[in-house]
Design a protein around this motif. Sequence first.
Motif, PDB file in Angstrom:
ATOM      1  N   ASN A 151      50.780  44.277-120.578  1.00  6.63           N
ATOM      2  CA  ASN A 151      49.582  45.100-120.330  1.00  6.63           C
ATOM      3  C   ASN A 151      48.274  44.332-120.515  1.00  6.63           C
ATOM      4  N   GLN A 179      52.288  53.068-121.703  1.00  2.82           N
ATOM      5  CA  GLN A 179      51.987  53.124-120.281  1.00  2.82           C
ATOM      6  C   GLN A 179      51.187  51.910-119.827  1.00  2.82           C
ATOM      7  N   PRO A 181      48.172  50.141-117.699  1.00  6.56           N
ATOM      8  CA  PRO A 181      46.817  50.541-117.281  1.00  6.56           C
ATOM      9  C   PRO A 181      46.717  50.516-115.760  1.00  6.56           C
ATOM     10  N   LEU A 182      47.107  51.600-115.133  1.00 11.28           N
ATOM     11  CA  LEU A 182      47.330  51.589-113.693  1.00 11.28           C
ATOM     12  C   LEU A 182      46.045  51.414-112.888  1.00 11.28           C
ATOM     13  N   SER A 183      44.939  51.981-113.336  1.00 11.84           N
ATOM     14  CA  SER A 183      43.692  51.804-112.575  1.00 11.84           C
ATOM     15  C   SER A 183      43.276  50.340-112.548  1.00 11.84           C
ATOM     16  N   ASP A 200      58.362  53.754-111.890  1.00  9.10           N
ATOM     17  CA  ASP A 200      57.993  54.920-112.704  1.00  9.10           C
ATOM     18  C   ASP A 200      59.209  55.723-113.128  1.00  9.10           C
ATOM     19  N   GLY A 208      51.898  63.948-115.633  1.00 11.72           N
ATOM     20  CA  GLY A 208      51.089  64.288-114.473  1.00 11.72           C
ATOM     21  C   GLY A 208      51.284  65.711-113.990  1.00 11.72           C
ATOM     22  N   THR A 214      53.294  58.841-113.790  1.00 13.75           N
ATOM     23  CA  THR A 214      52.269  58.123-114.540  1.00 13.75           C
ATOM     24  C   THR A 214      50.996  57.931-113.729  1.00 13.75           C
ATOM     25  N   ALA A 217      49.145  61.129-113.891  1.00 16.50           N
ATOM     26  CA  ALA A 217      48.655  61.366-115.249  1.00 16.50           C
ATOM     27  C   ALA A 217      47.402  60.560-115.545  1.00 16.50           C
ATOM     28  N   GLN A 218      47.268  59.407-114.871  1.00 21.93           N
ATOM     29  CA  GLN A 218      46.097  58.555-115.078  1.00 21.93           C
ATOM     30  C   GLN A 218      45.043  58.731-113.979  1.00 21.93           C
ATOM     31  N   THR A 314      54.742  58.991-125.259  1.00 22.52           N
ATOM     32  CA  THR A 314      55.723  59.526-124.326  1.00 22.52           C
ATOM     33  C   THR A 314      57.009  59.881-125.065  1.00 22.52           C
TER      34      THR A 314
END
Length: 381
Positions: A151, A179, A181-183, A200, A208, A214, A217-218, A314
């Motif tokens: 991450n 999780q 950091p998807l953005s 996922d 979400g 995920t 959710a983000q 989670t």
Amino acid sequence: MPFDLSSVLAAREAAGLKRQRICLDSGQGREIWVEGQAYLNFSGNDYLGAASQPEILQAWRAGLERWGAGSGASPLVTGYSQPHARLEAQLCDWLGVEAALLFSTGFAANQAVLKALLGKEHLQWQDRLNHASLQEAGAASPAPMKRFAHNDMAHLARLLAPKRGLIISEGVFSMDGDQAPLSELVALSQASGNWLMIDDAHGLGVLGAAGRGTLAAQGMRANQVQILMGTFGKALGCAGAFVAGSRELVDYLANFAREYVYSTHLPPAQAEAISAAIAWVQQADGAREQLQAHIALFRQGAAQLGLRLGDSQTAIQPLLVGESEAALILAQRLRQRGVWVTAIRPPTVPAGQARLRLTLTAAHRPEDIARLLSALAEATA
């Protein structure tokens, strides 16, 4: 003898790393039976309790009556039927993607994508804690693999080269429960011109709005990544997996992914059950809320006991132990108190990071969490 298997197995056992299969006397649930004894089960992936939902079971039964027990062939021969097509369309509507392709397992889906896409002219960047299916396929591909610290987006940014290949991460990490950091991953993908793949498996259904996973959710959309993999064997309570993305991607994989082309397709009856599971999961806000309440209750109690948990919000709650033998002993002490938790050891996790991988579900009850905490207090005293 060409293969000295006994010596290899003996060495693994001496290191405290040998695995043994456990044969259950029961199905999955908040409670399992092993050798005639009941245990509270904190080792399953049926996060919402979907595996025992009557409408899902009935859909499988009806599918068996209508379509038989198996698909009979690979999907490019005669193994692709109406339930498969309906399930793929349902996934597209649910997740907001153009197209989806079904696979027998998440392992096969991940292997299929990386083997089919990556050539020697490409690069790949993998999170250091990615699932074994991703890392093994990446290591076997001709594309050089660069692993970035878990991450750590600054580290990834330093490793990236423009328009050279594929960034790969899990949404929820299977052993740590945290999780990605998807953005930030999406931003790096867009800025560098590289594709992004998100596994996922452990976020789909749990996180979400409507359980979309995920990304949702983000605050992200599934079509902001080029490749999305999800499984049906966790929160959806069934089995199998899918890869989703553009129609062109799915057409390409249907032609070049050997795990798809040369495997008997998953049974149509199973596809019917998965469709029912998706419909159930979309409406399972109550189960998701119950799961989150259990997570908060457990983490609060663990903090009061001074237990060393991973940074997870989670269903996956890793209790960090350190050495493999210590993790095995702790798991055995819990079993003596009627609580089933699995010790996770290298090579699944790095050396010195053995742990108990506790998984909470919506099917648990508050008194189950209290019993788990009591057993942990006694076992760690």
